[in-house]
Design an enzyme around this catalytic site. Sequence first.
Site, PDB file in Angstrom:
ATOM      1  N   THR A 143       0.810  -1.227   0.000  1.00 54.45           N
ATOM      2  CA  THR A 143       0.000   0.000   0.000  1.00 54.45           C
ATOM      3  C   THR A 143       0.837   1.268   0.000  1.00 54.45           C
ATOM      4  O   THR A 143       0.468   2.262  -0.641  1.00 54.45           O
ATOM      5  CB  THR A 143      -0.930   0.000   1.238  1.00 54.45           C
ATOM      6  OG1 THR A 143      -1.794  -1.120   1.125  1.00 54.45           O
ATOM      7  CG2 THR A 143      -1.768   1.248   1.327  1.00 54.45           C
ATOM      8  N   ASP A 176       1.327  -6.476  -4.602  1.00 52.40           N
ATOM      9  CA  ASP A 176       0.522  -6.524  -3.385  1.00 52.40           C
ATOM     10  C   ASP A 176       1.046  -7.731  -2.621  1.00 52.40           C
ATOM     11  O   ASP A 176       1.250  -8.808  -3.205  1.00 52.40           O
ATOM     12  CB  ASP A 176      -0.951  -6.714  -3.787  1.00 52.40           C
ATOM     13  CG  ASP A 176      -1.896  -6.644  -2.599  1.00 52.40           C
ATOM     14  OD1 ASP A 176      -1.694  -7.409  -1.636  1.00 52.40           O
ATOM     15  OD2 ASP A 176      -2.835  -5.836  -2.635  1.00 52.40           O
ATOM     16  N   SER A 177       1.237  -7.599  -1.314  1.00 52.73           N
ATOM     17  CA  SER A 177       1.914  -8.678  -0.593  1.00 52.73           C
ATOM     18  C   SER A 177       1.073  -9.944  -0.481  1.00 52.73           C
ATOM     19  O   SER A 177       1.562 -10.988  -0.067  1.00 52.73           O
ATOM     20  CB  SER A 177       2.389  -8.215   0.777  1.00 52.73           C
ATOM     21  OG  SER A 177       1.327  -8.161   1.687  1.00 52.73           O
ATOM     22  N   SER A 178      -0.189  -9.889  -0.872  1.00 50.75           N
ATOM     23  CA  SER A 178      -0.981 -11.121  -0.914  1.00 50.75           C
ATOM     24  C   SER A 178      -0.453 -12.059  -2.000  1.00 50.75           C
ATOM     25  O   SER A 178      -0.793 -13.240  -2.032  1.00 50.75           O
ATOM     26  CB  SER A 178      -2.448 -10.805  -1.177  1.00 50.75           C
ATOM     27  OG  SER A 178      -2.907  -9.943  -0.174  1.00 50.75           O
ATOM     28  N   THR A 185       1.485  -4.857   4.128  1.00 53.90           N
ATOM     29  CA  THR A 185       1.318  -5.320   5.509  1.00 53.90           C
ATOM     30  C   THR A 185       0.659  -6.694   5.605  1.00 53.90           C
ATOM     31  O   THR A 185       0.840  -7.394   6.595  1.00 53.90           O
ATOM     32  CB  THR A 185       0.452  -4.321   6.314  1.00 53.90           C
ATOM     33  OG1 THR A 185      -0.814  -4.177   5.670  1.00 53.90           O
ATOM     34  CG2 THR A 185       1.139  -2.975   6.430  1.00 53.90           C
ATOM     35  N   ASP A 186      -0.095  -7.091   4.560  1.00 51.22           N
ATOM     36  CA  ASP A 186      -0.889  -8.317   4.681  1.00 51.22           C
ATOM     37  C   ASP A 186      -0.056  -9.541   5.035  1.00 51.22           C
ATOM     38  O   ASP A 186      -0.457 -10.360   5.860  1.00 51.22           O
ATOM     39  CB  ASP A 186      -1.669  -8.581   3.377  1.00 51.22           C
ATOM     40  CG  ASP A 186      -2.829  -7.607   3.199  1.00 51.22           C
ATOM     41  OD1 ASP A 186      -3.160  -6.896   4.175  1.00 51.22           O
ATOM     42  OD2 ASP A 186      -3.393  -7.553   2.093  1.00 51.22           O
ATOM     43  N   GLN A 225      -4.194 -20.809  18.950  1.00 49.94           N
ATOM     44  CA  GLN A 225      -4.953 -19.751  18.267  1.00 49.94           C
ATOM     45  C   GLN A 225      -4.900 -18.442  19.054  1.00 49.94           C
ATOM     46  O   GLN A 225      -5.214 -17.379  18.516  1.00 49.94           O
ATOM     47  CB  GLN A 225      -6.421 -20.178  18.116  1.00 49.94           C
ATOM     48  CG  GLN A 225      -6.594 -21.354  17.186  1.00 49.94           C
ATOM     49  CD  GLN A 225      -8.041 -21.833  17.088  1.00 49.94           C
ATOM     50  OE1 GLN A 225      -8.965 -21.135  17.497  1.00 49.94           O
ATOM     51  NE2 GLN A 225      -8.228 -23.013  16.540  1.00 49.94           N
ATOM     52  N   CYS A 226      -4.522 -18.523  20.349  1.00 52.12           N
ATOM     53  CA  CYS A 226      -4.411 -17.294  21.161  1.00 52.12           C
ATOM     54  C   CYS A 226      -3.117 -16.581  20.797  1.00 52.12           C
ATOM     55  O   CYS A 226      -2.045 -17.173  20.864  1.00 52.12           O
ATOM     56  CB  CYS A 226      -4.322 -17.631  22.643  1.00 52.12           C
ATOM     57  SG  CYS A 226      -5.766 -18.399  23.309  1.00 52.12           S
TER      58      CYS A 226
HETATM   59  N1  ASP Z   1      -2.878  -5.446   0.349  1.00 53.90           N
HETATM   60  C1  ASP Z   1      -1.777  -4.637   0.800  1.00 53.90           C
HETATM   61  C2  ASP Z   1      -0.512  -5.481   0.792  1.00 53.90           C
HETATM   62  O1  ASP Z   1      -0.298  -6.240   1.696  1.00 53.90           O
HETATM   63  C3  ASP Z   1      -2.045  -4.100   2.158  1.00 53.90           C
HETATM   64  C4  ASP Z   1      -0.952  -3.214   2.719  1.00 53.90           C
HETATM   65  O2  ASP Z   1       0.095  -2.986   2.159  1.00 53.90           O
HETATM   66  O3  ASP Z   1      -1.168  -2.685   3.819  1.00 53.90           O
HETATM   67  O4  ASP Z   1       0.253  -5.390  -0.152  1.00 53.90           O
END
Ligand code: ASP
Length: 354
Positions: A28, A71-73, A103-104, A290-291
């Site tokens: 992002t 995009d990090s996805s 961030t993902d 999971q915690c």
């Molecule tokens: N979809 C974005 C990514 O991970 C989200 C981000 O950067 O915050 O590339």
Amino acid sequence: MNYKKINVNTALPSNPRARVMIIYTGGTLGMTHDENGVLIPFDFQHILNHLPTLKSLRLDVTVISFETPIDSSNIQPEHWQAIGQIIFDNYSEQDGFVVLHGTDTMAFTSSALSFMLRGLTKPVIFTGAQLPIVEPRSDARENLITALEIASDTLNGKPRVPEVCIYFDYELIRGCRAKKVESMHFDAFQSENYPVLAKAGVKIDYEVDAISTAATKPLELWSRFDTNVSLLKLFPGIRAETVQSILDTPGLKALVLETYGSGNAPNAEWFLEPLATAIKNGILVVNISQCPGGMVMQGKYETSKALSDIGVISGADMTTEAAVTKLMLLLGQFGADRAKELISQSLSGELTLT
Ligand code: ASP
């Protein structure tokens, strides 16, 4: 993988204070809106235009950008290998590294890199943003500027943070302890089981006792991944067929089992039997809670003692991100026997030994 190299001497005309390499992968921070208003990754030059303050840091900055920022996805182990190789190849010429990443999946990449880079003596700081740098209220500028400061900060001539970390929203956290916990507010990451390494306010306050000491051996890069790893998150009502189908994944070598509380799972036959058979057949099963806070304590309850009895390995207080990336790397680098030995050892401060 192809890269673009961009030299940005932000210190001109005076002498640079330090040399820092920025590795721009996408996310992002550098995104812009396409004609339909959808956020898409954009090139690095556009980021620089929004960062006039970079000059005041007096750094010699080199930028390596992924040819196509992502995009990090879309991150895959090949991208971790590329980031690791860039750091390894440029290690002696740089004082520190900043990795710009979405961030993902940042916590997966920071975990992977903290296991890959053995014998680190210099900072590798991941950062990104929740709002693109083009937005007036973006968190990108502060995150990037402070990440650069931390990557170039020294004490008595030595780097202050010889670790892979995430800097985000005024906090520095260990890369293999991080978890993305927030997608709307700026405090995107948490390190529930390990102290924050530094807080940035008027000055940057380092938590000296929590930061790793620099390695004494030369840098080594572990970069072979084996993706025959799976993740099974338990929930009441999960069907035996679901469990079985995951265990029947062709080629499966390791399973991260996300259990309840302190590492508890159903102790019924339908669940334990297929798991026991898989373990007998050589599949490593690692118990992660999971915690986000606390740790797996197999044997505390009857419902976790059964897991110990069939050979499930306790993942202690590791995050899922750390467990998955560590298993892939250990399996790829050393094979199943050594992975089984190393998975419960602390390689990069990712787990608390009890
Ligand atoms: N979809 C974005 C990514 O991970 C989200 C981000 O950067 O915050 O590339």
